[in-house]
Design a protein around this motif. Structure first.
Motif, PDB file in Angstrom:
ATOM      1  N   LEU A  32      91.814 -34.917 131.095  1.00  0.00           N
ATOM      2  CA  LEU A  32      93.171 -34.347 131.096  1.00  0.00           C
ATOM      3  C   LEU A  32      93.172 -32.928 130.543  1.00  0.00           C
ATOM      4  N   GLU A  33      92.434 -32.707 129.458  1.00  0.00           N
ATOM      5  CA  GLU A  33      92.488 -31.428 128.736  1.00  0.00           C
ATOM      6  C   GLU A  33      91.126 -30.739 128.761  1.00  0.00           C
ATOM      7  N   ARG A  34      90.696 -30.416 129.957  1.00  0.00           N
ATOM      8  CA  ARG A  34      89.387 -29.776 130.139  1.00  0.00           C
ATOM      9  C   ARG A  34      89.284 -28.485 129.336  1.00  0.00           C
ATOM     10  N   PHE A  35      90.425 -27.822 129.156  1.00  0.00           N
ATOM     11  CA  PHE A  35      90.452 -26.540 128.449  1.00  0.00           C
ATOM     12  C   PHE A  35      90.012 -26.657 126.987  1.00  0.00           C
ATOM     13  N   LEU A  36      89.967 -27.876 126.444  1.00  0.00           N
ATOM     14  CA  LEU A  36      89.590 -28.063 125.038  1.00  0.00           C
ATOM     15  C   LEU A  36      88.096 -28.321 124.837  1.00  0.00           C
ATOM     16  N   GLN A  74      99.854 -29.437 114.056  1.00  0.00           N
ATOM     17  CA  GLN A  74      99.931 -28.219 114.861  1.00  0.00           C
ATOM     18  C   GLN A  74      99.555 -28.577 116.297  1.00  0.00           C
ATOM     19  N   GLN A  75     100.508 -28.414 117.202  1.00  0.00           N
ATOM     20  CA  GLN A  75     100.308 -28.799 118.607  1.00  0.00           C
ATOM     21  C   GLN A  75      99.897 -27.595 119.448  1.00  0.00           C
ATOM     22  N   ILE A  76      98.956 -27.791 120.366  1.00  0.00           N
ATOM     23  CA  ILE A  76      98.449 -26.684 121.178  1.00  0.00           C
ATOM     24  C   ILE A  76      99.296 -26.453 122.438  1.00  0.00           C
ATOM     25  N   VAL A  77      99.452 -27.478 123.267  1.00  0.00           N
ATOM     26  CA  VAL A  77     100.237 -27.328 124.504  1.00  0.00           C
ATOM     27  C   VAL A  77     101.709 -27.493 124.162  1.00  0.00           C
ATOM     28  N   SER A  78     102.524 -26.509 124.489  1.00  0.00           N
ATOM     29  CA  SER A  78     103.944 -26.577 124.136  1.00  0.00           C
ATOM     30  C   SER A  78     104.605 -27.763 124.830  1.00  0.00           C
ATOM     31  N   SER A  79     105.710 -28.203 124.275  1.00  0.00           N
ATOM     32  CA  SER A  79     106.377 -29.415 124.765  1.00  0.00           C
ATOM     33  C   SER A  79     106.940 -29.270 126.173  1.00  0.00           C
ATOM     34  N   THR A  80     107.065 -28.038 126.661  1.00  0.00           N
ATOM     35  CA  THR A  80     107.610 -27.830 128.009  1.00  0.00           C
ATOM     36  C   THR A  80     106.523 -27.476 129.020  1.00  0.00           C
ATOM     37  N   ALA A  81     105.264 -27.390 128.583  1.00  0.00           N
ATOM     38  CA  ALA A  81     104.159 -27.045 129.475  1.00  0.00           C
ATOM     39  C   ALA A  81     103.412 -28.302 129.896  1.00  0.00           C
ATOM     40  N   VAL A 117      95.431 -30.935 114.235  1.00  0.00           N
ATOM     41  CA  VAL A 117      95.780 -30.212 115.457  1.00  0.00           C
ATOM     42  C   VAL A 117      95.789 -31.209 116.613  1.00  0.00           C
ATOM     43  N   THR A 118      96.873 -31.206 117.368  1.00  0.00           N
ATOM     44  CA  THR A 118      97.028 -32.131 118.491  1.00  0.00           C
ATOM     45  C   THR A 118      97.053 -31.353 119.804  1.00  0.00           C
ATOM     46  N   SER A 119      96.702 -32.023 120.874  1.00  0.00           N
ATOM     47  CA  SER A 119      96.662 -31.368 122.180  1.00  0.00           C
ATOM     48  C   SER A 119      98.042 -31.295 122.825  1.00  0.00           C
ATOM     49  N   ILE A 120      98.682 -32.443 122.994  1.00  0.00           N
ATOM     50  CA  ILE A 120      99.970 -32.506 123.694  1.00  0.00           C
ATOM     51  C   ILE A 120     100.977 -33.303 122.864  1.00  0.00           C
ATOM     52  N   LYS A 121     102.244 -33.232 123.259  1.00  0.00           N
ATOM     53  CA  LYS A 121     103.316 -33.832 122.476  1.00  0.00           C
ATOM     54  C   LYS A 121     103.176 -35.346 122.283  1.00  0.00           C
ATOM     55  N   PRO A 122     102.822 -36.128 123.314  1.00  0.00           N
ATOM     56  CA  PRO A 122     102.668 -37.568 123.069  1.00  0.00           C
ATOM     57  C   PRO A 122     101.634 -37.890 121.998  1.00  0.00           C
ATOM     58  N   VAL A 123     100.579 -37.078 121.904  1.00  0.00           N
ATOM     59  CA  VAL A 123      99.594 -37.262 120.830  1.00  0.00           C
ATOM     60  C   VAL A 123     100.259 -36.969 119.488  1.00  0.00           C
ATOM     61  N   SER A 124     101.019 -35.882 119.433  1.00  0.00           N
ATOM     62  CA  SER A 124     101.732 -35.510 118.199  1.00  0.00           C
ATOM     63  C   SER A 124     102.672 -36.614 117.744  1.00  0.00           C
ATOM     64  N   MET A 125     103.306 -37.284 118.697  1.00  0.00           N
ATOM     65  CA  MET A 125     104.255 -38.353 118.358  1.00  0.00           C
ATOM     66  C   MET A 125     103.575 -39.487 117.588  1.00  0.00           C
ATOM     67  N   VAL A 126     102.407 -39.914 118.073  1.00  0.00           N
ATOM     68  CA  VAL A 126     101.688 -41.003 117.413  1.00  0.00           C
ATOM     69  C   VAL A 126     101.150 -40.543 116.063  1.00  0.00           C
ATOM     70  N   PHE A 141      96.956 -25.729 131.840  1.00  0.00           N
ATOM     71  CA  PHE A 141      97.110 -24.969 130.601  1.00  0.00           C
ATOM     72  C   PHE A 141      95.921 -24.037 130.369  1.00  0.00           C
ATOM     73  N   ALA A 142      96.206 -22.850 129.841  1.00  0.00           N
ATOM     74  CA  ALA A 142      95.158 -21.888 129.486  1.00  0.00           C
ATOM     75  C   ALA A 142      95.235 -21.602 127.987  1.00  0.00           C
ATOM     76  N   MET A 143      94.096 -21.677 127.309  1.00  0.00           N
ATOM     77  CA  MET A 143      94.038 -21.460 125.865  1.00  0.00           C
ATOM     78  C   MET A 143      94.342 -20.009 125.498  1.00  0.00           C
ATOM     79  N   ARG A 144      94.980 -19.822 124.326  1.00  0.00           N
ATOM     80  CA  ARG A 144      95.247 -18.491 123.771  1.00  0.00           C
ATOM     81  C   ARG A 144      94.446 -18.325 122.479  1.00  0.00           C
ATOM     82  N   PRO A 145      94.248 -17.083 122.024  1.00  0.00           N
ATOM     83  CA  PRO A 145      93.516 -16.859 120.767  1.00  0.00           C
ATOM     84  C   PRO A 145      94.119 -17.627 119.590  1.00  0.00           C
ATOM     85  N   SER A 146      95.440 -17.747 119.547  1.00  0.00           N
ATOM     86  CA  SER A 146      96.092 -18.480 118.450  1.00  0.00           C
ATOM     87  C   SER A 146      95.732 -19.963 118.484  1.00  0.00           C
TER      88      SER A 146
END
Length: 325
Positions: A80-84, A45-52, A24-33, A57-62
């Motif tokens: 950067l990702e305090r929500f995590l 599986q990426q959490i923050v969508s590529s356009t957000a 599970v990755t946080s953002i798209k640049p992480v997913s790229m690597v 960002f606010a976490m969802r149950p999914s």
């Protein structure tokens, strides 16, 4: 009969044997690597969508479910990702996660104290939080560390580490080690992907440096102060930023100050970002002949795949060249 039992036994084991590690990755640049190393042997599986943007960002149950079911979570870090932070702790995934900012060998930058109007911007942000006590970032009292909270507002370490090819190499090594430990049967595959990534990264880095050398004396202003890794790596001429915190729109006073900076520094380009409204950029440039172009620090339009990070570097350098050239 024995052959039938054997066949049934093999078929029952197959799903387990073929189960891919879930990263599970946080953002798209992480997913790229991660994708460069994982290839088709692991599921990303990426959490923050590529356009957000990860800034608001606010976490969802999914998203929480993804974290709970992950073999490993790869994220940039709390600044950067305090929500995590809490979800990782609550799911017992803190120790098994890979926090990019915390990896050995990282070359980290601090946000420059001399960058324009930080104090004014900090006051605006502070006032904003007093007016919105229930805002999602307003939970700093719970953590009992005001300085840590201000870190989200670009005070302290710059978390945009994916903009440095050198830092991308460090994450790739960490991801390789983790995948090898999770999926030893494919260890050589992951190690081979790391070797290919490092070789390709060196070539791409040299190619981009050669291209940007032609425009590295041209002054420009960015939307928010988040490009220092890329700018310093390639020696670009950053002259200022519209806002220190991308979730804060500058007021009339700040707009006037930036207009003055544009004239004083003979700025050739003001960059916007696709994750935020470009309206403020249009307001700034009314009546001037200064060029503008979008600068996408998250690579929202880059196609995912094993070469995605190279495509991202190409895209970002191309955006600089289009406006500075």
């Amino acid at each position: 009969m024995n052959k039938l039992l054997l066949a049934l036994g093999v078929s029952a084991l197959t799903p387990l044997a073929l189960a891919k590690p879930v990263i599970v990755t946080s953002i798209k640049p992480v997913s790229m690597v991660v994708a460069a190393i994982a290839g088709d042997k692991a599921e990303i599986q990426q959490i923050v969508s590529s356009t957000a943007s990860p800034h608001d960002f606010a976490m969802r149950p999914s998203d929480l479910k993804k974290i709970i079911n992950a073999d490993t979570v790869v994220w940039v870090g709390e600044s950067l990702e305090r929500f995590l932070e809490k979800p990782l702790e609550n799911a017992g995934k803190e120790e098994s996660s890979i926090e990019w900012l915390a990896l050995d060998g990282m070359a980290l930058h601090n946000f420059a104290k001399e960058h324009h109007h930080d104090e004014d911007e900090a006051e605006e942000v502070h006032d904003d939080h007093e007016a919105h006590g229930d805002h999602e970032h307003g939970d700093h009292e719970e953590h009992g560390d005001h300085d840590e909270h201000e870190g989200h507002h670009h005070d302290g370490v710059d978390p945009h580490v994916w903009l440095s090819p050198d830092n991308a190499r460090i994450l790739a090594k960490a991801v390789t080690a983790r995948l090898v430990s999770l999926d030893s049967l494919n260890a050589e595959y992951y190690k081979g992907n790391l070797a290919s990534f490092e070789k390709g990264l060196s070539a791409k880095d040299a190619e981009i440096r050669n291209a940007l050398n032609k425009v590295n004396k041209v002054p420009y202003i960015v939307f928010h102060d988040g490009y220092s890794y890329f700018e310093q790596h390639y020696g670009l001429s950053h002259a200022g930023e519209i806002t220190v915190s991308p979730e804060r729109k500058p007021g009339a006073k700040k707009v006037a100050e930036i207009r003055h900076e544009i004239q004083e520094n003979k700025v050739q380009c003001v960059f916007s970002e696709p994750q935020f409204s470009p309206a403020i950029v249009k307001t700034l440039l009314e009546g001037s002949d200064v060029k503008t172009a979008p600068l996408d620090p998250l690579g929202s339009k880059v196609k995912m795949g094993t070469n995605a990070y190279f495509s991202f570097l190409d895209s970002l350098s191309g955006q600089f060249l289009s406006c500075l050239g």
